[in-house]
Design a protein around this motif. Structure first.
Motif, PDB file in Angstrom:
ATOM      1  N   THR A 102       2.685  12.352  -7.371  1.00 12.11           N
ATOM      2  CA  THR A 102       1.814  13.396  -7.928  1.00 12.11           C
ATOM      3  C   THR A 102       1.914  13.499  -9.442  1.00 12.11           C
ATOM      4  O   THR A 102       0.967  13.923 -10.109  1.00 12.11           O
ATOM      5  N   TRP A 137      -4.060   8.869 -11.620  1.00  8.59           N
ATOM      6  CA  TRP A 137      -4.180   8.575 -10.186  1.00  8.59           C
ATOM      7  C   TRP A 137      -3.151   9.303  -9.332  1.00  8.59           C
ATOM      8  O   TRP A 137      -2.919   8.930  -8.191  1.00  8.59           O
ATOM      9  N   SER A 195       0.848  -1.191   0.000  1.00  4.34           N
ATOM     10  CA  SER A 195       0.000   0.000   0.000  1.00  4.34           C
ATOM     11  C   SER A 195       0.882   1.239   0.000  1.00  4.34           C
ATOM     12  O   SER A 195       2.045   1.204   0.414  1.00  4.34           O
ATOM     13  N   GLY A 196       0.332   2.330  -0.478  1.00  9.54           N
ATOM     14  CA  GLY A 196       1.088   3.576  -0.535  1.00  9.54           C
ATOM     15  C   GLY A 196       0.323   4.621  -1.315  1.00  9.54           C
ATOM     16  O   GLY A 196      -0.914   4.574  -1.399  1.00  9.54           O
ATOM     17  N   ASN A 197       1.040   5.561  -1.913  1.00  7.12           N
ATOM     18  CA  ASN A 197       0.423   6.624  -2.699  1.00  7.12           C
ATOM     19  C   ASN A 197       1.122   6.751  -4.040  1.00  7.12           C
ATOM     20  O   ASN A 197       2.345   6.626  -4.128  1.00  7.12           O
ATOM     21  N   PHE A 198       0.323   6.973  -5.077  1.00 12.68           N
ATOM     22  CA  PHE A 198       0.910   7.271  -6.372  1.00 12.68           C
ATOM     23  C   PHE A 198       1.608   8.629  -6.313  1.00 12.68           C
ATOM     24  O   PHE A 198       1.097   9.557  -5.684  1.00 12.68           O
ATOM     25  N   GLU A 228      -3.166   9.812  -5.360  1.00 15.31           N
ATOM     26  CA  GLU A 228      -4.149   8.946  -4.710  1.00 15.31           C
ATOM     27  C   GLU A 228      -3.457   7.727  -4.083  1.00 15.31           C
ATOM     28  O   GLU A 228      -2.345   7.360  -4.463  1.00 15.31           O
ATOM     29  N   ASP A 229      -4.123   7.132  -3.110  1.00 14.35           N
ATOM     30  CA  ASP A 229      -3.554   5.955  -2.470  1.00 14.35           C
ATOM     31  C   ASP A 229      -3.822   4.717  -3.319  1.00 14.35           C
ATOM     32  O   ASP A 229      -4.745   4.684  -4.121  1.00 14.35           O
ATOM     33  N   PHE A 230      -3.001   3.696  -3.158  1.00 17.68           N
ATOM     34  CA  PHE A 230      -3.204   2.444  -3.862  1.00 17.68           C
ATOM     35  C   PHE A 230      -2.961   1.295  -2.895  1.00 17.68           C
ATOM     36  O   PHE A 230      -2.236   1.418  -1.904  1.00 17.68           O
ATOM     37  N   VAL A 231      -3.615   0.165  -3.195  1.00 18.30           N
ATOM     38  CA  VAL A 231      -3.439  -1.057  -2.425  1.00 18.30           C
ATOM     39  C   VAL A 231      -3.320  -2.214  -3.406  1.00 18.30           C
ATOM     40  O   VAL A 231      -4.110  -2.339  -4.333  1.00 18.30           O
ATOM     41  N   ARG A 291      -6.101  -5.348  -3.807  1.00 14.25           N
ATOM     42  CA  ARG A 291      -7.261  -4.731  -3.168  1.00 14.25           C
ATOM     43  C   ARG A 291      -8.510  -5.609  -3.116  1.00 14.25           C
ATOM     44  O   ARG A 291      -9.228  -5.599  -2.110  1.00 14.25           O
TER      45      ARG A 291
END
Length: 207
Positions: free
Chosen positions: A151, A156, A146-149, A159-162, A165
């Motif tokens: 900028t 995306w 998990s984390g964030n894309f 935004e956060d990603f998992v 998911r």
């Protein structure tokens, strides 16, 4: 039924029974959205129900749900016929067994969507959901990364990603394993024997 039919359909039966046993345990011992962690934050049981396809994907509305359930039933009938065809024509055993995994997974979710709506599940008013309108029970959740894309990332960015998911069940996993193995070994499963070419020969002509 010939002995050659037993193994694929026995495998399918075992997967279906195991899938329904897990779903029954989850329904009886957990409330929706409850989590039981067995790999810390990277693996858990997460009880959820969905109206749609594998891994929580959906078709909207009652008609979408009915259409999906009827499509599943038709697909399972076609897959079952396909397994019989493969066995009868002596296709590779690996292909037959993977077909059995796909059959079992589809059947496992059909049981939910066909019967759960009249046996266990109700709407917000306490009314039975009805035949063919049951929700599929899912429980396995593995948010491994998990984390964030960043900028600058397209669409995306920020935004956060998992990963991974989707919440899924044993039936979903059975379908996925069957399909993936067929794709990996397709050249082996569908290998065609080339007919041997006749060697050129010459005849001795006596004068």
């Amino acid at each position: 039924m010939k002995a050659s039919y037993y193994k694929p359909f026995l495998l399918a039966l075992l997967v279906i029974v195991a899938d329904q046993a897990i779903k029954t345990w989850v329904r009886m011992h957990m409330y929706q959205s409850e989590e039981i962690h067995f790999l810390g934050d990277r693996g858990m049981l997460h009880y959820t129900e969905n109206n749609g396809m594998a891994f929580g994907m959906e078709l909207g509305g009652d008609w979408g749900k009915l259409t999906l359930t009827l499509f599943r039933i038709a697909a399972v009938a076609a897959i079952g016929y396909g397994i019989v065809y493969l066995v009868k024509h002596k296709y590779h055993r690996g292909l037959v067994m993977n077909g059995a995994l796909i059959f079992a997974g589809a059947m496992g979710n059909i049981i939910d969507s066909t019967f759960y709506g009249i046996l266990f599940q109700k709407d917000a008013l306490g009314k039975s959901l009805g035949l063919f309108h049951g929700r599929v029970v899912d429980m396995f959740y593995f948010p491994l990364v998990s984390g964030n894309f960043p900028t600058w990332f397209p669409v995306w960015g920020g935004e956060d990603f998992v990963f991974f998911r989707p919440v899924f069940n044993l039936a979903d996993a059975s379908i996925s394993v069957g399909v993936i193995l067929i794709l990996i070994f397709q050249n082996h499963y569908f290998k065609q024997e080339k007919p041997e070419e006749a060697e050129p020969h010459s005849e001795m002509v006596e004068d």
